[in-house]
Scaffold this active site. Structure first.
Site, short mmCIF file in Angstrom:
data_model
loop_
_atom_site.label_atom_id
_atom_site.label_comp_id
_atom_site.label_asym_id
_atom_site.label_seq_id
_atom_site.Cartn_x
_atom_site.Cartn_y
_atom_site.Cartn_z
N SER A 1 -21.14 -15.96 -17.40
CA SER A 1 -19.40 -15.71 -17.46
C SER A 1 -19.28 -14.64 -16.30
O SER A 1 -19.95 -13.91 -16.07
CB SER A 1 -18.81 -15.44 -18.67
OG SER A 1 -17.72 -14.58 -18.80
N TYR B 1 -19.87 -9.21 -26.56
CA TYR B 1 -20.22 -10.61 -25.94
C TYR B 1 -20.54 -10.60 -24.65
O TYR B 1 -21.65 -11.18 -24.08
CB TYR B 1 -18.92 -11.50 -26.11
CG TYR B 1 -18.72 -12.77 -25.23
CD1 TYR B 1 -19.51 -13.89 -25.77
CD2 TYR B 1 -18.08 -12.76 -24.11
CE1 TYR B 1 -19.48 -14.72 -24.88
CE2 TYR B 1 -17.91 -13.90 -23.33
CZ TYR B 1 -18.75 -14.99 -23.63
OH TYR B 1 -18.78 -16.12 -22.79
N LYS C 1 -24.30 -11.52 -22.46
CA LYS C 1 -24.46 -12.52 -21.20
C LYS C 1 -25.39 -11.84 -20.11
O LYS C 1 -26.04 -12.36 -19.43
CB LYS C 1 -22.81 -12.89 -20.59
CG LYS C 1 -22.15 -14.00 -21.49
CD LYS C 1 -22.93 -15.16 -21.37
CE LYS C 1 -22.18 -16.04 -22.65
NZ LYS C 1 -23.09 -17.06 -22.89
#
Ligand code: NAD
Ligand code: UD1
Length: 343
Positions: free
Chosen positions: A124, A149, A153
């Site tokens: 992302s 989150y 990643k």
């Protein structure tokens, strides 16, 4: 190629399965349905005429995953599976580290054990942290995560980079998505968030079909052309095609590659609302609210590397993204929770 698609029942994974099938690949889906619906399989079959094999499994279950790998003999993996709600990750960081990083460690172990050395990973733009400039280029440094989150990643990207360092014959493509929106043109597949949507397009969709009263725009005092936040929205079918294109460096055994998948164009919240109204001949009711914590003014991609090396470029414009989003929501006002009469 025969491709293990983890998280293939989800929003981006399901659209990617369709494009893989159309390009003569064979997707095999592994998903625990924690954020998806088994109805997706029917939809993929209706669109493509092919029903992919599906294993309902939590990837944390190493032994069962290993058995599937031994049986299926995959050529490559596309790894979509993971939890993705930013707000929830702040409240339950352990769940996010445990699930997203935990399953990636196990997947990599099982891949190694079975000699599968090709993986495309759903990363992302969040790995860049708070952007100091736009557009973002792949050579920009990985930043500080703004939430758990985002941290998962970053950790998974680093783990895959280390894997390639240890074993240069491991082919890895890290795809950094910007803001995926839109739906399949048939209206049979789209994004189906649970509860109150956190992201802009699903919220607008629910206002459009009367499930929500009014959109709140989070701030109109940013240093952008109209004061609202600017993002790089990309049609999910373009994104799906980006995965098909990313199989090229895998097939050519190019080692470790990183690509931004975006359009390179910035669109403000008000631009998007206007495009939605125009595309669908409706008027989305909105009000201006305060800024949302953690939001940045502007974020968009430089996507020239993917164009030059993969021959991939986003084709859909913002009006088409809004048209397809609404078409999906209109035909499925409650997402995949189909009425008994439709089953
Ligand atoms: P999604 O939630 O629709 O799909 C993810 C799928 O993974 C779901 O079907 C879920 O059931 C499955 N899953 C989760 N944990 C699992 C586990 N332990 N075992 C097996 N299956 C599991 O999300 P999406 O929007 O399709 O996103 C796919 C990937 O792309 C995710 O990794 C996400 O972080 C990443 N991504 C998404 C966006 C976005 O805006 N949608 C942006 C950047 C990156
Ligand atoms: C968010 C996440 C990001 C994640 C991405 C994809 C945050 C701070 N960022 O990105 O980490 O990778 O989703 O899941 O949560 N907006 C409104 N009203 C709304 C919803 C959004 O005005 O009801 C605005 C936001 O302020 C922003 C834009 O719309 O300017 C896009 O928001 P959103 O769709 O949530 O995406 P990001 O914030 O870019």
């Amino acid at each position: 190629m025969k491709i293990c698609v983890t998280g293939g029942m989800g929003y981006i994974g399901s659209h990617t399965c369709v494009e893989l099938i159309k390009n003569n690949h064979v997707p095999v889906i592994i998903d625990n349905l924690s954020n998806s619906n088994k109805e997706v399989l029917n939809r993929i079959e209706t669109i493509t005429g092919y029903r992919p094999k599906f294993y309902k499994l939590d990837l944390i279950k190493e032994e069962r995953l290993d058995k599937i790998f031994k049986k299926e003999k995959f050529d490559a993996v596309i790894h979509f599976a993971g939890l993705k709600a930013v707000g929830e990750s702040v409240k339950k960081p352990k769940l996010y580290y445990g699930n997203n990083i935990g399953i990636s460690v196990i997947l990599l172990k099982v891949m190694r054990r079975n000699g599968v050395k090709n993986i495309i990973f759903s990363s992302s733009a969040t790995v860049y942290g708070v952007p100091t400039h736009v557009p973002l280029v792949e050579t920009d440094p990985i930043g500080e995560a703004t939430n758990p989150y985002g941290q998962t990643k970053i950790e998974i990207e680093k783990m895959l980079m280390r894997e390639h360092e240890i074993d240069p014959s491991f082919n890895i493509v890290l795809l950094r998505y910007f803001n995926p929106v839109g739906a399949h043109e048939s209206g049979l597949m789209g994004e189906d968030p649970w509860g109150i949507p956190n992201n802009l397009m699903p919220y607008i969709n629910q206002v459009a079909v009367g499930r929500r009263e009014c959109l709140t725009i989070f701030g109109n005092d940013y240093p952008t052309h109209d004061g609202t936040g600017v993002r790089d929205y990309i049609h999910v079918v373009d994104l799906a095609l980006g995965h098909v294109a990313a199989l090229k460096p895998i097939q050519e055994k190019q080692g470790l590659k990183i690509y931004n998948l975006g359009t390179g164009k910035g669109t403000s919240v008000l631009d998007l609302v206007k495009a939605y109204d125009e595309a669908n001949n409706i008027q989305i009711k909105y009000q201006i609210g305060p800024r949302r914590a953690g939001d940045v003014a502007e974020n968009y991609a430089d996507a020239t590397l993917a164009k030059n090396e993969l021959g991939w470029e986003a084709k859909f414009n913002i009006v088409e993204m809004c048209r397809d989003s609404y078409n999906w929501q209109k035909k499925n006002p409650n997402g995949y929770n189909v009425e008994p009469s439709e089953k």
